[in-house]
Motif scaffolding. Structure first.
Motif, mmCIF file in Angstrom:
data_model
loop_
_atom_site.group_PDB
_atom_site.id
_atom_site.type_symbol
_atom_site.label_atom_id
_atom_site.label_comp_id
_atom_site.label_asym_id
_atom_site.label_seq_id
_atom_site.Cartn_x
_atom_site.Cartn_y
_atom_site.Cartn_z
ATOM 1 N N ALA A 274 14.286 1.817 -10.567
ATOM 2 C CA ALA A 274 15.046 2.612 -9.594
ATOM 3 C C ALA A 274 14.062 3.312 -8.659
ATOM 4 O O ALA A 274 12.901 3.545 -9.003
ATOM 5 C CB ALA A 274 15.911 3.628 -10.315
ATOM 6 N N CYS A 275 14.551 3.654 -7.483
ATOM 7 C CA CYS A 275 13.731 4.321 -6.459
ATOM 8 C C CYS A 275 13.317 5.713 -6.919
ATOM 9 O O CYS A 275 14.088 6.411 -7.574
ATOM 10 C CB CYS A 275 14.567 4.428 -5.188
ATOM 11 N N PHE A 276 12.070 6.118 -6.574
ATOM 12 C CA PHE A 276 11.672 7.511 -6.857
ATOM 13 C C PHE A 276 11.572 8.337 -5.576
ATOM 14 O O PHE A 276 11.036 9.419 -5.568
ATOM 15 C CB PHE A 276 10.381 7.587 -7.679
ATOM 16 N N ALA B 150 9.947 8.554 -2.661
ATOM 17 C CA ALA B 150 8.746 9.255 -2.221
ATOM 18 C C ALA B 150 7.836 8.453 -1.318
ATOM 19 O O ALA B 150 6.882 9.009 -0.791
ATOM 20 C CB ALA B 150 7.955 9.716 -3.444
ATOM 21 N N THR B 151 8.086 7.152 -1.120
ATOM 22 C CA THR B 151 7.117 6.333 -0.390
ATOM 23 C C THR B 151 7.820 5.556 0.726
ATOM 24 O O THR B 151 8.993 5.224 0.604
ATOM 25 C CB THR B 151 6.416 5.358 -1.363
ATOM 26 N N PRO B 152 7.115 5.263 1.821
ATOM 27 C CA PRO B 152 7.776 4.618 2.973
ATOM 28 C C PRO B 152 8.137 3.159 2.682
ATOM 29 O O PRO B 152 7.261 2.328 2.458
ATOM 30 C CB PRO B 152 6.719 4.699 4.079
ATOM 31 N N CYS B 153 9.436 2.856 2.699
ATOM 32 C CA CYS B 153 9.906 1.521 2.288
ATOM 33 C C CYS B 153 9.377 0.410 3.190
ATOM 34 O O CYS B 153 9.262 -0.738 2.746
ATOM 35 C CB CYS B 153 11.416 1.464 2.283
ATOM 36 N N GLY B 154 9.086 0.703 4.455
ATOM 37 C CA GLY B 154 8.635 -0.330 5.383
ATOM 38 C C GLY B 154 7.290 -0.930 5.006
ATOM 39 O O GLY B 154 6.868 -1.944 5.572
ATOM 40 N N ARG B 155 6.613 -0.332 4.022
ATOM 41 C CA ARG B 155 5.348 -0.910 3.543
ATOM 42 C C ARG B 155 5.591 -1.936 2.437
ATOM 43 O O ARG B 155 4.659 -2.517 1.903
ATOM 44 C CB ARG B 155 4.468 0.196 2.980
ATOM 45 N N GLY B 156 6.857 -2.122 2.047
ATOM 46 C CA GLY B 156 7.157 -2.942 0.876
ATOM 47 C C GLY B 156 7.163 -2.049 -0.351
ATOM 48 O O GLY B 156 6.599 -0.952 -0.344
ATOM 49 N N CYS B 157 7.822 -2.516 -1.391
ATOM 50 C CA CYS B 157 8.024 -1.662 -2.563
ATOM 51 C C CYS B 157 7.542 -2.391 -3.815
ATOM 52 O O CYS B 157 8.186 -3.335 -4.265
ATOM 53 C CB CYS B 157 9.508 -1.318 -2.679
ATOM 54 N N SER B 158 6.411 -1.947 -4.365
ATOM 55 C CA SER B 158 5.821 -2.678 -5.489
ATOM 56 C C SER B 158 6.640 -2.531 -6.770
ATOM 57 O O SER B 158 6.489 -3.335 -7.682
ATOM 58 C CB SER B 158 4.378 -2.220 -5.723
ATOM 59 N N ILE B 159 7.513 -1.512 -6.845
ATOM 60 C CA ILE B 159 8.334 -1.382 -8.059
ATOM 61 C C ILE B 159 9.683 -2.099 -7.902
ATOM 62 O O ILE B 159 10.549 -1.998 -8.755
ATOM 63 C CB ILE B 159 8.547 0.096 -8.440
ATOM 64 N N ARG B 160 9.862 -2.788 -6.777
ATOM 65 C CA ARG B 160 11.031 -3.641 -6.529
ATOM 66 C C ARG B 160 12.340 -2.850 -6.495
ATOM 67 O O ARG B 160 13.382 -3.328 -6.928
ATOM 68 C CB ARG B 160 11.091 -4.775 -7.557
ATOM 69 N N ALA B 161 12.252 -1.606 -5.976
ATOM 70 C CA ALA B 161 13.461 -0.778 -5.897
ATOM 71 C C ALA B 161 14.253 -1.040 -4.629
ATOM 72 O O ALA B 161 15.361 -0.523 -4.483
ATOM 73 C CB ALA B 161 13.090 0.696 -5.979
ATOM 74 N N THR B 162 13.681 -1.793 -3.700
ATOM 75 C CA THR B 162 14.416 -2.138 -2.490
ATOM 76 C C THR B 162 14.524 -3.656 -2.401
ATOM 77 O O THR B 162 13.744 -4.372 -3.040
ATOM 78 C CB THR B 162 13.723 -1.561 -1.238
ATOM 79 N N TYR B 163 15.478 -4.145 -1.614
ATOM 80 C CA TYR B 163 15.603 -5.594 -1.496
ATOM 81 C C TYR B 163 14.527 -6.166 -0.587
ATOM 82 O O TYR B 163 14.415 -5.781 0.580
ATOM 83 C CB TYR B 163 16.981 -6.013 -0.940
ATOM 84 N N PRO C 270 0.847 -1.209 0.000
ATOM 85 C CA PRO C 270 0.000 0.000 0.000
ATOM 86 C C PRO C 270 0.879 1.255 0.000
ATOM 87 O O PRO C 270 0.653 2.180 0.766
ATOM 88 C CB PRO C 270 -0.782 -0.139 1.310
ATOM 89 N N MET C 271 1.890 1.286 -0.837
ATOM 90 C CA MET C 271 2.921 2.321 -0.709
ATOM 91 C C MET C 271 2.420 3.734 -0.989
ATOM 92 O O MET C 271 2.991 4.694 -0.490
ATOM 93 C CB MET C 271 4.152 1.979 -1.571
ATOM 94 N N PHE C 272 1.348 3.873 -1.764
ATOM 95 C CA PHE C 272 0.905 5.229 -2.120
ATOM 96 C C PHE C 272 -0.188 5.786 -1.217
ATOM 97 O O PHE C 272 -0.669 6.885 -1.439
ATOM 98 C CB PHE C 272 0.440 5.255 -3.585
HETATM 99 S S1 SF4 Z 1 12.674 1.932 -2.352
HETATM 100 FE FE1 SF4 Z 1 10.537 1.824 -3.079
HETATM 101 S S2 SF4 Z 1 9.305 2.194 -1.231
HETATM 102 FE FE2 SF4 Z 1 11.403 2.919 -0.776
HETATM 103 S S3 SF4 Z 1 11.388 5.132 -1.325
HETATM 104 FE FE3 SF4 Z 1 12.109 3.988 -3.111
HETATM 105 S S4 SF4 Z 1 10.284 3.661 -4.380
HETATM 106 FE FE4 SF4 Z 1 9.573 4.210 -2.290
#
Ligand code: SF4
Ligand SMILES: Cc1cc2nc3c(=O)[nH]c(=O)nc-3n(C[C@H](O)[C@H](O)[C@H](O)COP(=O)(O)OP(=O)(O)OC[C@H]3O[C@@H](n4cnc5c(N)ncnc54)[C@H](O)[C@@H]3O)c2cc1C
Length: 603
Positions: A244-246, A248-261, A53-55
């Motif tokens: 790549a990360c944009f 703007a969203t809290p990583c602890g919610r999971g990242c639907s664009i797979r920018a974090t491990y 629910p990152m957004f």
């Molecule tokens: S890694 Fe994903 S969830 Fe974290 S800031 Fe970047 S885009 Fe947002």
């Protein structure tokens, strides 16, 4: 192959991997891409990072997203069916004394805690593998930094870690081409860096598993899987699917664009695409079975969807269920050959569990008041940190002329004008004398972003009083015996916590700020409860001697040659560096070893 059920299992797996987090994900990835047929058993439900629910804004959530007992990290936190308590799966502390409690955070979902971890990805340094040689305390690892370094390189390149090379003592640089560029520092972080330097505290870019840019799918796969063109193709294709990360969203919610491990975003997709990995979710493993030769023959588990007890066989078994859970499975695997638990001829299974020493302090900084509105979102967590800087006053001299404690800590920073939450503007009375109405709104704007926080994360030395065992009186909802914890800090840790508080207060002072509350100089009160930093490791220590350790340097149990433990349980020490990058490097190294021995038909 893919997601299967106990009814659709194959009958010819090479390796069973228990758990799908950092350790299980890495182990299964390496094995599957090396052509090994793997079955993964995961106690939690299936999870896809696309669910994130990152957004959503906090205002859309109950209680405006604030933490609750079942969601202590907030309503949108990615953890599913887990937390400090897991319904139907208790654990206990043996003592009632508040300072002897152990807190155990568990996730019950595909990917485990990697779905909401802080993503701080630091390498242990050379001293961290030989702490006893350096100061006479704790245990040395049977391997050194150089043994693990090639696998640190690989993990960093696969998962994507940003950071910089600073040439600091016991804070290893990565070879050229491993790290992604670090993001710019935030205003508060820059001010801390400037002022901490006057105290001799270095503040540098942190290493975090977030993609500042897309991974180089043309260069990296060949370095990860030399000579294995199929693996290279699969990994290259998957790297292109990660964005790549944009920022703007809290990583602890999971990242639907797979920018974090997260394991389900990085390890599992290429492993599944190889056709060599099957996964059973909702499979609660509780026992490793043995054959007549004393080798591991498979795993028994409860299918949580039916409540039925199931069994599956393979040529080798890897426990990667998180350190204490792997210990629990070993201790519950009793037989005539191992009446005290599997691979426990040393009597050391469950012994020497460790967490990270933690202590926090917050400051309010007038220089950061009334800043013009600007975007400081960035990665979830700080962009800078302070590695331990006082190695020169440690070693054998920690007592005489030293700091009074052995080992050290790094400092994680909290600053910035993040997405406002329910308590933005709360607890300002000590600054505003209790304003309200228009004046209160002006005060909230004035102080928003003027707070900085410091979290010390330090090394705990393993001790005889910190261990877990099977609770003779308690079972979980499936009748599986549960763990009972014993916990004690030593003066090394409590003095370290007091040192953290003093250092943080000094930094706030150099920034011209005021400490929120007051620094707690009694270390026993300053230290966070055992387990609460969620870096628990140990319980199946690796060593050079089968009489005093549970595994060798390949995470292979001394007693059962086809049984491995690849999570944090084999750690003989718990450096101040957050453990997960080291867990993954060790798991990759162990999995390479397993694949090689399977090919040679040695297991
Ligand atoms: S890694 Fe994903 S969830 Fe974290 S800031 Fe970047 S885009 Fe947002
Ligand atoms: C809020 C938070 C922040 C963190 N931040 C950081 C950080 O910044 N840096 C860092 O290095 N570390 C951090 N950590 C710690 C990090 O998450 C762990 O070190 C890491 O996930 C451990 O990997 P693991 O595979 O051993 O365990 P896990 O990730 O917990 O995975 C274990 C898996 O095994 C499954 N399992 C458990 N028991 C069984 C069973 N009996 N049968 C089958 N499956 C089972 C679980 O469901 C789970 O999916 C953080 C943790 C939390 C909670």
């Amino acid at each position: 192959m893919g997601f299967v059920t106990p009814r659709t299992l194959a009958s010819d797996y090479d390796v069973i991997v228990v758990g799908s987090g950092a350790a299980g994900g890495q182990t299964a990835y390496t094995l599957a891409l090396e052509g090994v047929r793997v079955l993964m058993l995961e106690a939690g439900r299936r999870y896809d990072v696309a669910e994130s629910p990152m957004f959503r804004t906090y205002g859309e959530a109950p209680l405006r997203g604030t933490g609750t007992p079942d969601k202590p990290f907030g309503f949108y936190d990615a953890t599913i069916d887990g937390g400090w308590t897991v319904p139907g799966e208790p654990y206990h502390s043996a003592s009632r004394a508040p300072e002897e409690q152990f807190m155990w955070w568990r996730a019950r979902m595909l990917g485990g805690r990697t779905n909401h971890w802080g993503r701080i990805a630091l390498r242990n340094g050379p001293y961290d593998f030989k702490p006893r040689t350096r100061d006479g305390l704790g245990f040395d690892w049977p391997i050194g930094y150089d043994d693990l370094a090639p696998w640190y390189d690989k993990v960093e390149m696969l998962i994507g870690v940003y950071g910089s090379n600073e040439g600091l003592e016991n804070t290893p640089d990565s070879p050229e081409g491993c790290l992604l560029p670090a993001p710019a520092a935030r205003v508060g972080e820059r001010l801390i860096r400037q002022r901490a330097a006057t105290l001799g505290v270095p503040v540098v870019p942190i290493h975090r598993a977030v993609l500042t840019r897309k991974l180089d799918h043309q260069r990296i796969p060949a370095l990860l899987h030399p000579g294995n063109e199929r693996a290279q193709r699969l990994v290259a294709a998957d790297m292109q699917a990660r964005s790549a990360c944009f920022w703007a969203t809290p990583c602890g919610r999971g990242c639907s664009i797979r920018a974090t491990y997260q394991s389900p975003a990085v390890h599992l997709p290429p492993a599944l695409a190889s056709g060599n990995l099957d996964i059973v979710c909702d499979a609660m493993a509780y026992e490793v079975t043995l054959d007549a030769r004393g080798k591991a023959s498979g795993v028994r588990f409860v299918d949580k969807t039916t409540g039925r007890h199931e069994a599956v066989t393979a040529r080798a078994v890897v426990l990667a269920a998180s350190a204490c859970e792997s210990v629990r499975i070993l201790l519950n695997s009793k037989s005539a050959a191992f009446p005290d638990g599997l691979a426990n001829s040393s009597g050391k299974v469950g012994r020497y569990i460790m967490d990270t020493v933690g202590s926090d302090l917050e400051g309010q900084i007038p220089l950061l008041e009334d800043l013009p509105p600007h975007n400081e979102d960035g990665a979830g967590g700080s962009h800078l940190y302070a590695p331990w800087w006082l190695y020169g006053r440690q070693g054998r001299d920690w007592g005489k002329g030293g700091l009074g404690f052995a080992r050290g800590y790094h400092i994680e920073l909290g600053t910035g004008r993040r997405m406002p939450s329910a308590d933005t503007g709360a607890h300002l009375e000590w600054l505003t004398q209790g304003s309200y109405g228009k004046r209160f709104k002006e005060d909230v704007r004035r102080y928003y972003g003027s707070f900085v926080s410091f979290s010390g994360r330090g090394e705990m030395i393993p001790n005889e009083h910190s261990y877990c065992e099977i609770d003779p009186h308690a079972r979980d909802q499936w009748g599986i015996p549960v763990l009972r914890f014993h916990w004690r800090w030593s003066a090394h840790e409590t003095r370290q916590a007091a040192h953290m508080q003093k250092t943080f207060a000094d930094i706030v002072d150099t920034m011209g700020g005021k400490v929120v509350g007051k620094p707690e100089l009694d270390g026993a009160k300053a230290i966070a409860p055992g387990g609460s930093i969620i870096h628990e490791v140990g319980g199946a220590l690796m060593g050079a001697d089968p009489k005093t350790s549970v595994t060798n340097g390949w995470c292979q149990t001394w007693d059962v040659s086809n049984l491995f433990v690849t999570d944090g349980a084999p750690f003989p020490s718990n450096a101040d560096k957050n453990p997960t990058l080291t867990i993954m490097a060790l798991a990759w190294r162990a999995a390479d070893h397993i694949a090689q021995r399977l090919r040679r038909k040695e297991i």
